[in-house]
Design a protein around this motif. Sequence first.
Motif, PDB file in Angstrom:
ATOM      1  N   THR A   1      -4.912  -9.818   0.960  1.00 59.35           N
ATOM      2  CA  THR A   1      -6.280  -9.339   1.211  1.00 59.35           C
ATOM      3  C   THR A   1      -6.499  -9.097   2.699  1.00 59.35           C
ATOM      4  OG1 THR A   1      -7.167 -10.448  -0.746  1.00 59.35           O
ATOM      5  CG2 THR A   1      -8.725  -9.918   1.019  1.00 59.35           C
ATOM      6  N   GLU A   2      -6.113 -10.057   3.530  1.00 57.41           N
ATOM      7  CA  GLU A   2      -6.302  -9.905   4.976  1.00 57.41           C
ATOM      8  C   GLU A   2      -5.477  -8.740   5.522  1.00 57.41           C
ATOM      9  OE1 GLU A   2      -8.645 -11.373   6.808  1.00 57.41           O
ATOM     10  OE2 GLU A   2      -9.222 -12.091   4.814  1.00 57.41           O
ATOM     11  N   ALA A   3      -4.283  -8.524   4.950  1.00 61.90           N
ATOM     12  CA  ALA A   3      -3.439  -7.407   5.397  1.00 61.90           C
ATOM     13  C   ALA A   3      -4.023  -6.058   4.997  1.00 61.90           C
ATOM     14  CB  ALA A   3      -2.036  -7.564   4.825  1.00 61.90           C
ATOM     15  N   MET A   4      -4.838  -6.058   3.950  1.00 67.42           N
ATOM     16  CA  MET A   4      -5.465  -4.816   3.489  1.00 67.42           C
ATOM     17  C   MET A   4      -6.730  -4.464   4.276  1.00 67.42           C
ATOM     18  SD  MET A   4      -3.909  -3.333   0.839  1.00 67.42           S
ATOM     19  CE  MET A   4      -2.693  -3.708  -0.461  1.00 67.42           C
ATOM     20  N   ARG A   5      -7.333  -5.417   4.943  1.00 65.95           N
ATOM     21  CA  ARG A   5      -8.633  -5.177   5.581  1.00 65.95           C
ATOM     22  C   ARG A   5      -8.640  -4.018   6.584  1.00 65.95           C
ATOM     23  NH1 ARG A   5     -12.195  -8.435   3.563  1.00 65.95           N
ATOM     24  NH2 ARG A   5     -11.649 -10.604   3.060  1.00 65.95           N
ATOM     25  N   PRO A   6      -7.596  -3.849   7.392  1.00 73.06           N
ATOM     26  CA  PRO A   6      -7.637  -2.735   8.348  1.00 73.06           C
ATOM     27  C   PRO A   6      -7.707  -1.358   7.698  1.00 73.06           C
ATOM     28  CG  PRO A   6      -5.944  -4.324   8.977  1.00 73.06           C
ATOM     29  CD  PRO A   6      -6.399  -4.698   7.602  1.00 73.06           C
ATOM     30  N   PHE A   7      -7.438  -1.298   6.398  1.00 73.58           N
ATOM     31  CA  PHE A   7      -7.387  -0.010   5.716  1.00 73.58           C
ATOM     32  C   PHE A   7      -8.628   0.255   4.864  1.00 73.58           C
ATOM     33  CE2 PHE A   7      -3.047  -1.649   6.301  1.00 73.58           C
ATOM     34  CZ  PHE A   7      -2.576  -0.683   7.183  1.00 73.58           C
ATOM     35  N   GLU A   8      -9.633  -0.606   4.981  1.00 74.52           N
ATOM     36  CA  GLU A   8     -10.896  -0.379   4.284  1.00 74.52           C
ATOM     37  C   GLU A   8     -11.696   0.700   5.003  1.00 74.52           C
ATOM     38  OE1 GLU A   8     -12.525  -4.429   2.201  1.00 74.52           O
ATOM     39  OE2 GLU A   8     -12.673  -4.325   4.372  1.00 74.52           O
ATOM     40  N   ARG A   9     -12.072   1.736   4.284  1.00 75.99           N
ATOM     41  CA  ARG A   9     -12.995   2.724   4.841  1.00 75.99           C
ATOM     42  C   ARG A   9     -13.532   3.588   3.713  1.00 75.99           C
ATOM     43  NH1 ARG A   9      -7.994   4.802   6.104  1.00 75.99           N
ATOM     44  NH2 ARG A   9      -7.628   6.985   5.516  1.00 75.99           N
ATOM     45  N   ASP A  10     -14.754   4.035   3.892  1.00 74.64           N
ATOM     46  CA  ASP A  10     -15.396   4.936   2.940  1.00 74.64           C
ATOM     47  C   ASP A  10     -15.339   4.405   1.509  1.00 74.64           C
ATOM     48  OD1 ASP A  10     -15.849   6.671   5.078  1.00 74.64           O
ATOM     49  OD2 ASP A  10     -13.934   7.702   4.773  1.00 74.64           O
ATOM     50  N   GLY A  11     -15.604   3.129   1.346  1.00 77.94           N
ATOM     51  CA  GLY A  11     -15.732   2.545   0.021  1.00 77.94           C
ATOM     52  C   GLY A  11     -14.444   2.325  -0.741  1.00 77.94           C
ATOM     53  N   ALA A  12     -13.316   2.236  -0.027  1.00 79.00           N
ATOM     54  CA  ALA A  12     -12.036   2.010  -0.700  1.00 79.00           C
ATOM     55  C   ALA A  12     -11.005   1.531   0.315  1.00 79.00           C
ATOM     56  CB  ALA A  12     -11.540   3.288  -1.376  1.00 79.00           C
ATOM     57  N   VAL A  13      -9.901   1.022  -0.207  1.00 81.10           N
ATOM     58  CA  VAL A  13      -8.732   0.740   0.632  1.00 81.10           C
ATOM     59  C   VAL A  13      -7.839   1.964   0.574  1.00 81.10           C
ATOM     60  CG1 VAL A  13      -6.665  -0.684   0.896  1.00 81.10           C
ATOM     61  CG2 VAL A  13      -8.848  -1.742   0.291  1.00 81.10           C
ATOM     62  N   ARG A  14      -7.573   2.542   1.737  1.00 81.08           N
ATOM     63  CA  ARG A  14      -6.839   3.807   1.798  1.00 81.08           C
ATOM     64  C   ARG A  14      -5.604   3.643   2.679  1.00 81.08           C
ATOM     65  NH1 ARG A  14     -10.612   7.620  -0.081  1.00 81.08           N
ATOM     66  NH2 ARG A  14     -12.741   6.770  -0.160  1.00 81.08           N
ATOM     67  N   LEU A  15      -4.439   3.710   2.060  1.00 79.51           N
ATOM     68  CA  LEU A  15      -3.177   3.603   2.781  1.00 79.51           C
ATOM     69  C   LEU A  15      -2.559   4.989   2.945  1.00 79.51           C
ATOM     70  CD1 LEU A  15      -1.489   0.515   1.056  1.00 79.51           C
ATOM     71  CD2 LEU A  15      -3.155   0.545   2.902  1.00 79.51           C
ATOM     72  N   ARG A  16      -1.985   5.228   4.109  1.00 80.45           N
ATOM     73  CA  ARG A  16      -1.275   6.480   4.325  1.00 80.45           C
ATOM     74  C   ARG A  16       0.154   6.309   3.824  1.00 80.45           C
ATOM     75  NH1 ARG A  16      -1.604  11.282   6.825  1.00 80.45           N
ATOM     76  NH2 ARG A  16       0.129  12.102   8.049  1.00 80.45           N
ATOM     77  N   GLY A  17       0.545   7.202   2.937  1.00 82.14           N
ATOM     78  CA  GLY A  17       1.883   7.130   2.366  1.00 82.14           C
ATOM     79  C   GLY A  17       2.737   8.301   2.822  1.00 82.14           C
ATOM     80  N   ALA A  18       4.030   8.056   2.947  1.00 81.28           N
ATOM     81  CA  ALA A  18       4.982   9.111   3.317  1.00 81.28           C
ATOM     82  C   ALA A  18       6.093   9.155   2.283  1.00 81.28           C
ATOM     83  CB  ALA A  18       5.578   8.832   4.694  1.00 81.28           C
ATOM     84  N   ALA A  19       6.487  10.351   1.920  1.00 81.83           N
ATOM     85  CA  ALA A  19       7.518  10.533   0.899  1.00 81.83           C
ATOM     86  C   ALA A  19       8.350  11.754   1.229  1.00 81.83           C
ATOM     87  CB  ALA A  19       6.879  10.692  -0.480  1.00 81.83           C
ATOM     88  N   TRP A  20       9.481  11.841   0.588  1.00 85.43           N
ATOM     89  CA  TRP A  20      10.296  13.057   0.648  1.00 85.43           C
ATOM     90  C   TRP A  20      10.047  13.883  -0.605  1.00 85.43           C
ATOM     91  CZ3 TRP A  20      12.257  14.350   5.072  1.00 85.43           C
ATOM     92  CH2 TRP A  20      12.646  13.355   5.982  1.00 85.43           C
ATOM     93  N   LEU A  21       9.732  15.156  -0.424  1.00 87.25           N
ATOM     94  CA  LEU A  21       9.730  16.106  -1.521  1.00 87.25           C
ATOM     95  C   LEU A  21      11.099  16.778  -1.505  1.00 87.25           C
ATOM     96  CD1 LEU A  21       8.442  17.826  -3.759  1.00 87.25           C
ATOM     97  CD2 LEU A  21       7.660  19.385  -1.962  1.00 87.25           C
ATOM     98  N   VAL A  22      11.856  16.536  -2.540  1.00 89.22           N
ATOM     99  CA  VAL A  22      13.226  17.042  -2.625  1.00 89.22           C
ATOM    100  C   VAL A  22      13.287  18.144  -3.678  1.00 89.22           C
ATOM    101  CG1 VAL A  22      15.636  16.445  -3.073  1.00 89.22           C
ATOM    102  CG2 VAL A  22      14.127  14.784  -1.960  1.00 89.22           C
ATOM    103  N   THR A  23      13.877  19.267  -3.330  1.00 87.93           N
ATOM    104  CA  THR A  23      14.079  20.349  -4.293  1.00 87.93           C
ATOM    105  C   THR A  23      15.548  20.771  -4.263  1.00 87.93           C
ATOM    106  OG1 THR A  23      13.449  22.006  -2.627  1.00 87.93           O
ATOM    107  CG2 THR A  23      11.725  21.231  -4.132  1.00 87.93           C
ATOM    108  N   ALA A  24      16.037  21.242  -5.409  1.00 88.62           N
ATOM    109  CA  ALA A  24      17.431  21.652  -5.509  1.00 88.62           C
ATOM    110  C   ALA A  24      17.577  22.575  -6.716  1.00 88.62           C
ATOM    111  CB  ALA A  24      18.357  20.445  -5.656  1.00 88.62           C
ATOM    112  N   ARG A  25      18.740  23.205  -6.817  1.00 91.39           N
ATOM    113  CA  ARG A  25      19.067  24.089  -7.930  1.00 91.39           C
ATOM    114  C   ARG A  25      20.292  23.588  -8.666  1.00 91.39           C
ATOM    115  NH1 ARG A  25      15.812  28.609  -9.599  1.00 91.39           N
ATOM    116  NH2 ARG A  25      14.482  29.148  -7.843  1.00 91.39           N
ATOM    117  N   ALA A  26      20.257  23.739  -9.984  1.00 92.29           N
ATOM    118  CA  ALA A  26      21.423  23.386 -10.799  1.00 92.29           C
ATOM    119  C   ALA A  26      22.466  24.474 -10.725  1.00 92.29           C
ATOM    120  CB  ALA A  26      20.999  23.177 -12.252  1.00 92.29           C
TER     121      ALA A  26
END
Length: 275
Positions: free
Chosen positions: A250-275
């Motif tokens: 809970t305490e670790a989540m507090r810095p991410f409270e804003r605008d009525g929700a807990v909002r975390l920034r996520g990063a991912a790889w979008l991978v595309t390829a051909r068979a």
Amino acid sequence: MGSGTPEIVNVAQYEAWNGYEGRHWADHHDRYDAGNGAFNGYLLEGAAIGPRDRVLDIGCGSGQVTRLAAGQARLGSATGVDLSAPMLARARSLAGEEGVANVTFEQGDAQVYPFATGAFDVAVSRFGVMFFADPVAAFGNIRRALRGGGRLAFLSMAPIAENDIGKVLAALPPLGHAPVGHDGGPLSLSEPDRVREVLEEAGFRSVACRKVHAEQVEGRDARDAGEFFAGWGPIRYNYGESPELVDIITEAMRPFERDGAVRLRGAAWLVTARA
């Protein structure tokens, strides 16, 4: 598609996703979709699904992406495959509630599932391909399921340091063992060089990796998010259950409270390829 008892080689994952982990995801599908669903637009853009396409969703879970794919392939079809019986039951129920008729869901291990050769035009996955026991064999099986020139598009986690969830996890007591790496864990496809190595060995070409970011809503407030994350399978497995653990998260989540929700920034790889 197959019926009866599925062939399984990824036994540890099968046990987890048909035990507590799978039940937790099925029971809280809306929470998990709120966290991961912000990436859906990237995935569907990368997949470029046409109205007559036959789509395969690997590690479909409770089926949100499968249903979205079916909507784009309105004259085609979408098939979701997953290890988890509880999540597949939820997927079928939600598809029925939403009136999505051109979907089917099958229980199976994508590494060995007996897909018909060339049965699909597109294969997609939202964070469902990082857990294979043998990723080259699994992606090879997926490639055989695609027609010649068929498309693959999936999302996998970027390095944990680039995700706000990494800051939350850093607040937890140390586990005393090495972090998950290339052994079928959530970070197993977090490096583009590794992704290309696996896919090219599996027979894919034109492999491209693009980093994408999205805001992940994880709860109404820090306490809500803390209670939910304390019940997440990997946390519960490693740390057990305790009020102290909920307080730490809970305490670790507090810095991410804003605008009525807990909002975390996520990063991912979008991978595309051909068979």
